[in-house]
Scaffold this motif. Sequence first.
Motif, PDB file in Angstrom:
ATOM      1  N   PRO A 131       0.805  -1.229   0.000  1.00 23.25           N
ATOM      2  CA  PRO A 131       0.000   0.000   0.000  1.00 23.25           C
ATOM      3  C   PRO A 131       0.834   1.273   0.000  1.00 23.25           C
ATOM      4  N   ILE A 132       2.137   1.167   0.304  1.00 23.99           N
ATOM      5  CA  ILE A 132       2.995   2.362   0.315  1.00 23.99           C
ATOM      6  C   ILE A 132       4.139   2.242  -0.688  1.00 23.99           C
ATOM      7  N   GLY A 133       4.081   1.246  -1.559  1.00 23.96           N
ATOM      8  CA  GLY A 133       5.056   1.157  -2.626  1.00 23.96           C
ATOM      9  C   GLY A 133       6.330   0.399  -2.327  1.00 23.96           C
ATOM     10  N   VAL A 134       6.384  -0.353  -1.231  1.00 23.72           N
ATOM     11  CA  VAL A 134       7.549  -1.211  -0.990  1.00 23.72           C
ATOM     12  C   VAL A 134       7.614  -2.257  -2.103  1.00 23.72           C
ATOM     13  N   PRO A 135       8.757  -2.399  -2.789  1.00 24.11           N
ATOM     14  CA  PRO A 135       8.797  -3.286  -3.950  1.00 24.11           C
ATOM     15  C   PRO A 135       8.682  -4.763  -3.626  1.00 24.11           C
ATOM     16  N   GLY A 136       9.000  -5.160  -2.405  1.00 25.68           N
ATOM     17  CA  GLY A 136       8.917  -6.569  -2.024  1.00 25.68           C
ATOM     18  C   GLY A 136       9.812  -6.845  -0.836  1.00 25.68           C
ATOM     19  N   PHE A 137       9.766  -8.076  -0.383  1.00 30.53           N
ATOM     20  CA  PHE A 137      10.583  -8.533   0.735  1.00 30.53           C
ATOM     21  C   PHE A 137      11.381  -9.752   0.290  1.00 30.53           C
ATOM     22  N   VAL A 138      12.505  -9.996   0.929  1.00 26.14           N
ATOM     23  CA  VAL A 138      13.356 -11.130   0.573  1.00 26.14           C
ATOM     24  C   VAL A 138      12.830 -12.368   1.295  1.00 26.14           C
ATOM     25  N   THR A 139      12.220 -13.272   0.552  1.00 24.05           N
ATOM     26  CA  THR A 139      11.627 -14.483   1.133  1.00 24.05           C
ATOM     27  C   THR A 139      12.048 -15.710   0.307  1.00 24.05           C
ATOM     28  N   GLY A 140      11.162 -16.193  -0.570  1.00 23.60           N
ATOM     29  CA  GLY A 140      11.464 -17.356  -1.397  1.00 23.60           C
ATOM     30  C   GLY A 140      11.744 -18.586  -0.559  1.00 23.60           C
ATOM     31  N   ASP A 141      12.753 -19.357  -0.958  1.00 22.66           N
ATOM     32  CA  ASP A 141      13.097 -20.581  -0.237  1.00 22.66           C
ATOM     33  C   ASP A 141      13.579 -20.307   1.181  1.00 22.66           C
ATOM     34  N   MET A 142      13.988 -19.069   1.462  1.00 21.14           N
ATOM     35  CA  MET A 142      14.509 -18.748   2.795  1.00 21.14           C
ATOM     36  C   MET A 142      13.402 -18.384   3.781  1.00 21.14           C
ATOM     37  N   GLY A 143      12.169 -18.329   3.327  1.00 24.99           N
ATOM     38  CA  GLY A 143      11.061 -18.096   4.229  1.00 24.99           C
ATOM     39  C   GLY A 143      10.901 -16.640   4.633  1.00 24.99           C
ATOM     40  N   LEU A 144      10.034 -16.437   5.625  1.00 26.79           N
ATOM     41  CA  LEU A 144       9.630 -15.092   6.024  1.00 26.79           C
ATOM     42  C   LEU A 144      10.792 -14.250   6.523  1.00 26.79           C
ATOM     43  N   HIS A 214      12.135 -10.669  19.142  1.00 33.92           N
ATOM     44  CA  HIS A 214      11.866  -9.934  17.908  1.00 33.92           C
ATOM     45  C   HIS A 214      11.641 -10.877  16.741  1.00 33.92           C
ATOM     46  N   ILE A 215      11.083 -10.315  15.672  1.00 37.11           N
ATOM     47  CA  ILE A 215      11.042 -10.994  14.387  1.00 37.11           C
ATOM     48  C   ILE A 215      11.769 -10.103  13.387  1.00 37.11           C
ATOM     49  N   MET A 216      12.201 -10.684  12.290  1.00 32.29           N
ATOM     50  CA  MET A 216      12.964  -9.940  11.294  1.00 32.29           C
ATOM     51  C   MET A 216      12.336 -10.087   9.922  1.00 32.29           C
ATOM     52  N   LEU A 217      12.231  -8.960   9.215  1.00 30.74           N
ATOM     53  CA  LEU A 217      11.836  -8.934   7.815  1.00 30.74           C
ATOM     54  C   LEU A 217      12.971  -8.300   7.022  1.00 30.74           C
ATOM     55  N   GLU A 218      13.270  -8.896   5.863  1.00 26.83           N
ATOM     56  CA  GLU A 218      14.384  -8.412   5.050  1.00 26.83           C
ATOM     57  C   GLU A 218      13.863  -7.672   3.821  1.00 26.83           C
ATOM     58  N   LEU A 219      14.364  -6.459   3.637  1.00 25.14           N
ATOM     59  CA  LEU A 219      14.050  -5.656   2.463  1.00 25.14           C
ATOM     60  C   LEU A 219      15.152  -5.820   1.411  1.00 25.14           C
ATOM     61  N   PRO A 220      14.860  -5.506   0.145  1.00 20.31           N
ATOM     62  CA  PRO A 220      15.822  -5.817  -0.914  1.00 20.31           C
ATOM     63  C   PRO A 220      17.025  -4.887  -0.992  1.00 20.31           C
ATOM     64  N   THR A 221      16.920  -3.657  -0.463  1.00 19.36           N
ATOM     65  CA  THR A 221      18.018  -2.708  -0.607  1.00 19.36           C
ATOM     66  C   THR A 221      18.150  -1.838   0.634  1.00 19.36           C
ATOM     67  N   LEU A 222      19.329  -1.222   0.769  1.00 20.73           N
ATOM     68  CA  LEU A 222      19.550  -0.285   1.862  1.00 20.73           C
ATOM     69  C   LEU A 222      18.665   0.946   1.710  1.00 20.73           C
ATOM     70  N   ILE A 223      18.375   1.321   0.484  1.00 23.43           N
ATOM     71  CA  ILE A 223      17.475   2.456   0.262  1.00 23.43           C
ATOM     72  C   ILE A 223      16.118   2.193   0.906  1.00 23.43           C
ATOM     73  N   GLU A 224      15.580   0.973   0.723  1.00 26.79           N
ATOM     74  CA  GLU A 224      14.280   0.643   1.323  1.00 26.79           C
ATOM     75  C   GLU A 224      14.358   0.619   2.839  1.00 26.79           C
ATOM     76  N   VAL A 225      15.490   0.156   3.387  1.00 27.48           N
ATOM     77  CA  VAL A 225      15.665   0.188   4.838  1.00 27.48           C
ATOM     78  C   VAL A 225      15.688   1.630   5.330  1.00 27.48           C
ATOM     79  N   GLY A 226      16.416   2.498   4.621  1.00 28.48           N
ATOM     80  CA  GLY A 226      16.470   3.904   4.999  1.00 28.48           C
ATOM     81  C   GLY A 226      15.113   4.570   4.945  1.00 28.48           C
ATOM     82  N   LYS A 227      14.328   4.258   3.928  1.00 28.55           N
ATOM     83  CA  LYS A 227      12.978   4.821   3.826  1.00 28.55           C
ATOM     84  C   LYS A 227      12.105   4.334   4.976  1.00 28.55           C
ATOM     85  N   ALA A 228      12.264   3.063   5.346  1.00 37.11           N
ATOM     86  CA  ALA A 228      11.511   2.536   6.491  1.00 37.11           C
ATOM     87  C   ALA A 228      11.931   3.241   7.777  1.00 37.11           C
ATOM     88  N   HIS A 229      13.215   3.512   7.909  1.00 40.28           N
ATOM     89  CA  HIS A 229      13.706   4.222   9.094  1.00 40.28           C
ATOM     90  C   HIS A 229      13.107   5.614   9.166  1.00 40.28           C
TER      91      HIS A 229
END
Length: 307
Positions: A131-144, A214-229
């Motif tokens: 809903p806010i334009g995040v391109p995706g999260f790193v999941t696939g075979d590695m899970g959530l 805690h739980i962890m979600l992985e974003l695809p780039t440092l730019i996306e992490v910075g925007k989340a911050h």
Amino acid sequence: MGIKALGYVVIETAKPAEWDRFLTEFVGVMRAADAPDGAALYRVDDRVFRLRIQPGTREWFVAAGYEVTDRATLDTLAVAVAAAGRPVEWASAQEAAGRGAEALFHTTDPAGNGLELYCGDARTADPFVSPIGVPGFVTGDMGLGHAVFSAPNFDETIAFHRDVLGFHETDMPRFNLFGPDGPSMGFAFLHADNGRHHSIAFGEGPVPPSGAVHIMLELPTLIEVGKAHDRMKRFAYPESATLGRHVNDETTGFYVQTPGGFDLEIGCDSLIIDPSSWVTTRHEGISVWGHEWAWQKAMKDQQGEQA
């Protein structure tokens, strides 16, 4: 007999609207259709859901759901869990389907941490749209991502996850977390049968009031992490640890307190291991740089006031 990946998490809350805002407007996950029992379901990829937020009377991390290879493996695992003295509560076909699973059972580890083990993983052809334009999260075979718990009976709990469930040791350090004069605390980072550095981890200590660390979600780039911050600061969510990079899994990211009281780690560039040949490490530090924790800042502020 091992674990494929972290499939989903189940969270109980008396504040569903706060969780919805946190997940959709801050994290950027996608709300799916609600479960038949009224729980709110959220997607980060093509799995039918990754986060289940169910209404209740408390703020509690109910369970982390881990996928195994097939029904035969799940049945064998249930026998092993029961033989280890832990409960095995099979879900009905309806409940399993509601989890996006073919079959599953509920259990707890020796510290009482909630777990769901399942086989079958329902997917959808509907695209993930943040809903806010995040391109995706790193999941696939590695899970959530990963889930982190505490265990006062540390050695017993780690042995259960390793010897009964089939997780594997990735990094097994001990830290003087509260300085050289503080107590030595054991930590365990365990990987599943995939390339994620750890799919579950434990700290030696009492189970927190929220039921998880805690739980962890992985974003695809440092730019996306910075925007989340930036979004975290804009929404004034409590920052549990500043931006930094971990030593062991090389993740660069930050920690924020969720409405449930436990933390969410949002990071990127995590180390990918070869699970078949990995040799256990014992790192001596937590972070390469950054990661000033909220409790550290509070101690500094207190010392400044006393000076």
